[in-house]
Design a protein around this motif. Structure first.
Motif, short mmCIF file in Angstrom:
data_model
loop_
_atom_site.label_atom_id
_atom_site.label_comp_id
_atom_site.label_asym_id
_atom_site.label_seq_id
_atom_site.Cartn_x
_atom_site.Cartn_y
_atom_site.Cartn_z
N UNK A 1 0.86 -1.21 0.00
CA UNK A 1 0.00 0.00 0.00
C UNK A 1 0.89 1.25 0.00
N UNK A 2 1.94 1.23 0.82
CA UNK A 2 2.87 2.37 0.88
C UNK A 2 3.44 2.67 -0.51
N UNK A 3 3.82 1.62 -1.23
CA UNK A 3 4.43 1.83 -2.55
C UNK A 3 3.40 2.32 -3.56
N UNK A 4 2.11 2.07 -3.30
CA UNK A 4 1.07 2.48 -4.25
C UNK A 4 0.67 3.95 -4.07
N UNK A 5 1.15 4.57 -2.99
CA UNK A 5 0.78 5.98 -2.74
C UNK A 5 1.60 6.92 -3.61
N UNK A 6 0.93 7.98 -4.07
CA UNK A 6 1.61 8.92 -4.98
C UNK A 6 2.77 9.64 -4.30
N UNK A 7 2.59 9.99 -3.04
CA UNK A 7 3.67 10.69 -2.34
C UNK A 7 3.15 11.32 -1.06
N UNK A 8 3.96 12.17 -0.41
CA UNK A 8 3.54 12.80 0.85
C UNK A 8 2.17 13.47 0.71
N UNK A 9 1.35 13.33 1.76
CA UNK A 9 0.01 13.91 1.72
C UNK A 9 -1.04 12.88 1.31
N UNK A 10 -0.60 11.76 0.72
CA UNK A 10 -1.56 10.72 0.33
C UNK A 10 -2.16 10.08 1.59
N UNK A 11 -3.37 9.56 1.43
CA UNK A 11 -4.11 9.06 2.60
C UNK A 11 -4.30 7.55 2.54
N UNK A 12 -4.38 6.94 3.73
CA UNK A 12 -4.70 5.51 3.84
C UNK A 12 -5.79 5.37 4.90
N UNK A 13 -6.83 4.63 4.55
CA UNK A 13 -7.95 4.41 5.47
C UNK A 13 -8.01 2.91 5.77
N UNK A 14 -7.84 2.56 7.04
CA UNK A 14 -7.91 1.14 7.41
C UNK A 14 -9.05 0.98 8.41
N UNK A 15 -9.92 0.01 8.19
CA UNK A 15 -11.07 -0.14 9.09
C UNK A 15 -11.49 -1.59 9.21
N UNK A 16 -12.16 -1.86 10.32
CA UNK A 16 -12.73 -3.19 10.51
C UNK A 16 -14.09 -3.04 11.20
N UNK A 17 -15.06 -3.80 10.71
CA UNK A 17 -16.40 -3.76 11.29
C UNK A 17 -16.58 -4.98 12.20
N UNK A 18 -17.10 -4.77 13.40
CA UNK A 18 -17.28 -5.93 14.29
C UNK A 18 -18.69 -6.52 14.12
N UNK A 19 -18.95 -7.59 14.90
CA UNK A 19 -20.24 -8.28 14.76
C UNK A 19 -21.43 -7.39 15.03
N UNK A 20 -21.23 -6.39 15.89
CA UNK A 20 -22.32 -5.46 16.21
C UNK A 20 -22.43 -4.35 15.16
N UNK A 21 -21.68 -4.51 14.06
CA UNK A 21 -21.67 -3.53 12.97
C UNK A 21 -21.12 -2.17 13.39
N UNK A 22 -20.20 -2.19 14.40
CA UNK A 22 -19.50 -0.96 14.77
C UNK A 22 -18.12 -1.02 14.12
N UNK A 23 -17.61 0.17 13.79
CA UNK A 23 -16.32 0.22 13.10
C UNK A 23 -15.20 0.72 13.98
N UNK A 24 -14.03 0.14 13.77
CA UNK A 24 -12.81 0.69 14.34
C UNK A 24 -11.91 1.00 13.16
N UNK A 25 -11.51 2.26 13.05
CA UNK A 25 -10.71 2.61 11.87
C UNK A 25 -9.82 3.80 12.11
N UNK A 26 -8.80 3.92 11.27
CA UNK A 26 -7.87 5.04 11.36
C UNK A 26 -7.63 5.60 9.96
N UNK A 27 -7.58 6.94 9.90
CA UNK A 27 -7.19 7.60 8.66
C UNK A 27 -5.75 8.08 8.84
N UNK A 28 -4.85 7.60 7.98
CA UNK A 28 -3.43 7.95 8.06
C UNK A 28 -3.07 8.89 6.91
N UNK A 29 -1.98 9.65 7.15
CA UNK A 29 -1.42 10.47 6.06
C UNK A 29 0.05 10.13 5.91
#
Ligand SMILES: C[S@@+](CC[C@H](N)C(=O)[O-])C[C@H]1O[C@@H](n2cnc3c(N)ncnc32)[C@H](O)[C@@H]1O
Length: 283
Positions: free
Chosen positions: A226-254
């Motif tokens: 994923x890091x290599x696929x980013x265009x460069x500084x300032x690009x964003x990565x969103x990682x998330x996981x939904x649990x059984x109760x349909x609640x999300x835990x996620x982080x937006x990285x730059x």
């Protein structure tokens, strides 16, 4: 009630709502053991939390990669979220399994399978049988015909497909916008794809890089790709996981100037792989 693949793929898009579509795909178990699971509107709280940050960056969001999209239902929602934020982005949606075939092996026997002949659904004169084995099948011995059937049928299915005697279908949502802004591609996030390198302004990996499914080393490999696929500084990565109760835990990285990641925003305490992302250094 389970719908047969031939009925599903013969019906028009407007006769199947997104919940029935998700229910059809959710019963298909891929040959790596994953199901085509997804659900409409599962990332609403992420959208609310990340919106202001996305809105500040719309001018630089042109190419987006959505990894492990299943049927792409949530990719369609990502497209409309980005549009609502004011971004005109093209999205590449990837998954390990997109292509499938319906093969008619005899009167009344239709099988949905992947291109390697791995059965995903049996349709025996309209009666739908799942090809995969569940735990209870070892108690009832139902696993014996299932495993034997798969072993015997796989080479026949594969050769029919190779001979062009099948109906190719795609395991993707019918709710795709017609403007071509979403492109699907079979791709393995564990293998570096040169045509993706330095191409994307935002990469999302939702419900794929889970610690109960991949080892830390595999997750590091995926983060490296994923890091290599980013265009460069300032690009964003969103990682998330939904649990059984349909609640999300996620982080937006730059991506920072020095090539490391910084946290921009968290939801539900943040992604479970946040530390692996923050510790990542490109070699
Ligand atoms: C649970 S679904 C998540 C779908 C969607 N992102 C969501 O959150 O609704 C996980 C998907 O990841 C795909 N997958 C599993 N391993 C993969 C890999 N190595 N590369 C790409 N996709 C993969 C599976 O085929 C499956 O469709």
């Amino acid at each position: 009630m389970t719908v047969s693949a031939s009925k599903f793929y013969s019906s028009s898009a407007d006769t199947i709502d997104s919940a029935s579509e998700s229910a059809f795909f959710a019963k298909l178990k891929m040959r790596n053991g994953t199901f085509k699971l997804t659900r409409p509107s599962r990332f609403r709280e992420l959208e609310v939390a990340f919106r202001p940050l996305i809105e500040q960056r719309t001018g630089s969001l042109h190419e987006v990669l959505d990894v492990g999209v299943s049927t792409g239902l949530t990719t369609v929602e990502l497209a409309s979220f980005l549009k609502g934020c004011g971004a005109a982005a093209r999205i590449t949606a990837t998954d390990l399994f997109i292509e499938a075939h319906i093969v008619e092996l005899g009167p009344g026997l239709k099988i949905l399978c992947d291109p390697e002949g791995w059965p995903l659904q049996y349709d025996v004169s309209g009666i739908i049988i799942r090809p995969w084995v569940r735990r209870l099948d070892y108690v009832t011995l139902a696993f014996i015909p299932l495993v034997l059937g798969r072993k015997l049928l796989r080479p026949r299915l594969r050769s029919r497909i190779r001979a062009g005697m099948s109906r190719p279908v795609k395991m993707i949502t019918r709710s795709l916008p017609s403007n071509g802004e979403i492109e699907f591609e079979e791709n393995d996030i564990m293998r570096r794809s040169q045509h993706f390198v330095r191409r994307f302004d935002l990469v999302r990996a939702a419900n794929i890089l889970n610690t109960n499914y991949f080892s830390p080393d595999q997750i590091r490999t995926a983060i490296g790709n994923i890091h290599s696929y980013l265009r460069g500084p300032g690009a964003l990565v969103m990682i998330a996981r939904t649990n059984r109760a349909q609640e999300n835990a996620g982080t937006l990285f730059e991506l920072k100037e020095d090539g490391s990641f910084a946290v921009l925003e968290r939801v539900g305490g943040g992604s479970e792989i946040e530390k692996l992302v923050l510790d990542f250094r490109a070699s």
